[in-house]
Design an enzyme around this catalytic site. Structure first.
Site, PDB file in Angstrom:
ATOM      1  N   HIS A 155      39.621 -56.309  12.682  1.00 18.54           N
ATOM      2  CA  HIS A 155      39.513 -55.344  11.497  1.00 18.54           C
ATOM      3  C   HIS A 155      40.778 -54.399  11.141  1.00 18.54           C
ATOM      4  O   HIS A 155      41.270 -53.831  12.402  1.00 18.54           O
ATOM      5  CB  HIS A 155      37.966 -54.740  11.353  1.00 18.54           C
ATOM      6  CG  HIS A 155      37.968 -53.727  12.645  1.00 18.54           C
ATOM      7  ND1 HIS A 155      37.744 -54.513  13.772  1.00 18.54           N
ATOM      8  CD2 HIS A 155      38.090 -52.698  12.876  1.00 18.54           C
ATOM      9  CE1 HIS A 155      37.216 -53.650  14.688  1.00 18.54           C
ATOM     10  NE2 HIS A 155      37.711 -52.631  14.315  1.00 18.54           N
ATOM     11  N   HIS A 204      41.851 -50.808   9.422  1.00 16.54           N
ATOM     12  CA  HIS A 204      41.092 -49.559   9.034  1.00 16.54           C
ATOM     13  C   HIS A 204      42.324 -49.179   7.941  1.00 16.54           C
ATOM     14  O   HIS A 204      43.463 -48.982   8.317  1.00 16.54           O
ATOM     15  CB  HIS A 204      41.354 -48.397  10.278  1.00 16.54           C
ATOM     16  CG  HIS A 204      40.423 -48.622  11.426  1.00 16.54           C
ATOM     17  ND1 HIS A 204      39.277 -47.891  11.493  1.00 16.54           N
ATOM     18  CD2 HIS A 204      40.404 -49.243  12.605  1.00 16.54           C
ATOM     19  CE1 HIS A 204      38.612 -48.279  12.677  1.00 16.54           C
ATOM     20  NE2 HIS A 204      39.465 -49.138  13.214  1.00 16.54           N
TER      21      HIS A 204
HETATM   22  P1  AMP Z   1      37.446 -50.232  16.516  1.00 15.48           P
HETATM   23  O1  AMP Z   1      37.037 -51.623  17.147  1.00 15.48           O
HETATM   24  O2  AMP Z   1      37.874 -49.415  17.679  1.00 15.48           O
HETATM   25  O3  AMP Z   1      38.560 -50.254  15.523  1.00 15.48           O
HETATM   26  O4  AMP Z   1      36.363 -49.276  16.130  1.00 15.48           O
HETATM   27  C1  AMP Z   1      35.325 -50.123  15.181  1.00 15.48           C
HETATM   28  C2  AMP Z   1      34.968 -49.261  14.088  1.00 15.48           C
HETATM   29  O5  AMP Z   1      33.905 -49.974  13.427  1.00 15.48           O
HETATM   30  C3  AMP Z   1      34.495 -48.037  14.284  1.00 15.48           C
HETATM   31  O6  AMP Z   1      35.519 -47.011  13.290  1.00 15.48           O
HETATM   32  C4  AMP Z   1      33.122 -47.792  13.764  1.00 15.48           C
HETATM   33  O7  AMP Z   1      32.863 -46.617  13.119  1.00 15.48           O
HETATM   34  C5  AMP Z   1      32.942 -48.801  12.908  1.00 15.48           C
HETATM   35  N1  AMP Z   1      31.725 -49.617  12.803  1.00 15.48           N
HETATM   36  C6  AMP Z   1      31.155 -50.025  13.669  1.00 15.48           C
HETATM   37  N2  AMP Z   1      29.719 -50.592  13.237  1.00 15.48           N
HETATM   38  C7  AMP Z   1      29.859 -50.410  11.970  1.00 15.48           C
HETATM   39  C8  AMP Z   1      29.036 -50.726  11.023  1.00 15.48           C
HETATM   40  N3  AMP Z   1      27.666 -51.340  11.203  1.00 15.48           N
HETATM   41  N4  AMP Z   1      29.228 -50.469   9.670  1.00 15.48           N
HETATM   42  C9  AMP Z   1      30.414 -49.739   9.395  1.00 15.48           C
HETATM   43  N5  AMP Z   1      31.469 -49.700  10.495  1.00 15.48           N
HETATM   44  C10 AMP Z   1      31.011 -49.583  11.716  1.00 15.48           C
END
Ligand code: AMP
Length: 134
Positions: A94, A96
């Protein structure tokens, strides 16, 4: 077993959708660093490391993220939209996209915003309508 982000893209888990096409999906991060903090994912590829994606999926993801970033910039007052890839938490590639006023807005260690469902809906709706114009 499907990742949480695959289940979000399929609509099995709710999300605040911003945009989608056949292969990619964008939705608001549930723990945003700034209003409009969005995640962009490939729908059908669960590779957990962006640089292990096949070149076509990687290029498509970047093209899609570019359009979403343009929509965010149009919808959310900001200087620019920052881009980051971490993947330390969710094992599904993903990107950001974070609206920035200052460099400090991109600090992943700082306390996240707490928004109501109504605020999330309103933000997602305003980015989505800008995306539709592109
Ligand atoms: P990272 O894997 O370190 O890039 O972080 C994962 C991101 O996904 C974090 O910013 C979380 O807040 C976000 N996240 C996790 N679960 C959900 C969800 N169900 N809906 C939206 N964002 C999510």
């Amino acid at each position: 077993m499907a990742t949480i982000f695959t289940r979000i893209a399929k609509g099995e888990i709710p999300s605040f959708k911003v945009a989608e096409d056949d292969n990619y999906y964008a939705f608001l991060d549930i723990n945003p660093m700034a209003k409009g903090h969005t995640l962009v994912i490939p729908k059908n590829v669960e590779n957990d490391y962006i640089f292990n994606l096949d070149p076509e999926t990687y290029a498509g993801l970047c093209q899609f993220a570019r359009k979403v970033a343009i929509a965010i910039k149009a919808a959310i007052p900001c200087q620019r939209v920052g881009v980051a890839v971490l993947g330390m938490e969710v094992p599904h590639t993903h990107i950001h996209l974070v609206p920035l006023q200052t460099e400090a807005d991109m600090d992943f260690r700082k306390a996240k915003l707490s928004l109501t469902n109504e605020e999330f809906k309103q933000i997602a709706g305003s980015i989505a309508s800008e995306y539709e114009k592109l």
